[in-house]
Design an enzyme around this catalytic site. Structure first.
Site, PDB file in Angstrom:
ATOM      1  CG  ASP A   1      -8.878  38.656 -33.802  1.00 19.70           C
ATOM      2  OD1 ASP A   1      -8.627  37.670 -33.073  1.00 19.70           O
ATOM      3  OD2 ASP A   1      -9.785  38.639 -34.641  1.00 19.70           O
TER       4      ASP A   1
ATOM      5  CE1 TYR B   1     -10.109  35.886 -25.456  1.00 22.21           C
ATOM      6  CE2 TYR B   1      -9.829  37.859 -24.138  1.00 22.21           C
ATOM      7  CZ  TYR B   1      -9.473  36.563 -24.441  1.00 22.21           C
ATOM      8  OH  TYR B   1      -8.470  35.948 -23.732  1.00 22.21           O
TER       9      TYR B   1
ATOM     10  CG  PHE C   1      -3.760  36.608 -24.255  1.00 22.78           C
ATOM     11  CD1 PHE C   1      -4.208  35.375 -24.691  1.00 22.78           C
ATOM     12  CD2 PHE C   1      -2.616  37.147 -24.819  1.00 22.78           C
ATOM     13  CE1 PHE C   1      -3.530  34.682 -25.670  1.00 22.78           C
ATOM     14  CE2 PHE C   1      -1.923  36.458 -25.811  1.00 22.78           C
ATOM     15  CZ  PHE C   1      -2.384  35.222 -26.236  1.00 22.78           C
TER      16      PHE C   1
ATOM     17  CG  HIS D   1      -1.978  30.549 -28.856  1.00 27.34           C
ATOM     18  ND1 HIS D   1      -3.151  30.417 -28.129  1.00 27.34           N
ATOM     19  CD2 HIS D   1      -1.938  31.834 -29.273  1.00 27.34           C
ATOM     20  CE1 HIS D   1      -3.770  31.577 -28.110  1.00 27.34           C
ATOM     21  NE2 HIS D   1      -3.065  32.463 -28.794  1.00 27.34           N
TER      22      HIS D   1
END
Length: 222
Positions: A65, A67, A78, A188
């Site tokens: 989701d 920031y 990102f 990740h």
């Protein structure tokens, strides 16, 4: 809620857009933005699609989701706006790119629009979030929509590279036809995962470009 969506995507996703759940989703999102501070700015919710048309799509990166800090999210997973401190996960992404290509160039901006303009769909599973509350819009039906996007790409396109980082992204990619597309999976890029040896050295960026070039497509300038 009025939403901006690239015309090519509107055509591809017309059944989803007409679906009652999507209309309910837009209503709920609109209500959230009226009653809460949410990110990204409403006009940027669908930026991932606006920067990367369906025709130009070559690579898909799946995030969780946006920031949730003030001024950070710009609608691309990102990615942060120019002038915003580069978040830890993105720093690790840049570090892996440098290691992968043997580069000494380190970006000073975390804005990934230049990736999106080259055909990289930077897709979050949820396209909105409340301020300072990560995953706070998980209860909305964004996942229905983004699952449909991934499935549509898998069925309607060929030779797309899917970069799936972390368990959450791996689950989102279960319906991708791996006989037609290249799926690259790793841990990740968050510090916790990266420091456990699950991120660095995956060489996803060079592997992606090698695949694209082998299919007669232009490589991504990461």
């Amino acid at each position: 809620m009025n939403f901006n969506l690239n015309d090519t995507w509107k055509a591809i996703l017309s059944d989803e857009i007409k679906n009652p759940y999507f209309q309910d989703l837009m209503h709920e999102v609109d209500k959230e933005y009226q009653n809460q501070i949410c990110y990204p700015p409403k006009e940027l919710i669908f930026s991932a699609f606006d920067y990367c048309s369906f025709e130009d799509l070559k690579v898909v990166v799946i995030g969780q989701d946006p920031y949730h800090g003030d001024g950070e999210a710009n609608g691309l997973c990102f990615s942060v706006n120019d002038g915003v401190k580069i978040p830890p996960s993105l720093r690790n992404i840049f570090r892996e790119i440098n290691d992968d290509f043997g580069s000494i160039f380190y970006p000073t901006s975390g804005n990934l629009e230049h990736w999106a303009k080259q055909g990289v769909l930077l897709l979050n599973a949820s396209l909105s979030v409340r301020k300072d509350q990560p995953n706070s819009h998980k209860h909305l039906k964004w996942n229905f929509f983004t699952d449909a996007v991934i499935e549509k790409i898998s069925k309607e396109k060929e030779q797309v590279v899917f970069l799936l980082w972390g368990t959450f992204a791996h689950k989102k990619g279960l319906k991708i036809d791996r006989n037609i597309h290249l799926v690259l999976e790793s841990g990740h890029p968050s510090p916790m995962s990266a420091n456990q040896g699950k991120w660095f050295g995956n060489k996803h960026f060079s592997k992606c470009n090698e695949y694209l070039k082998a299919k007669g497509l232009s490589a991504i300038e990461w």
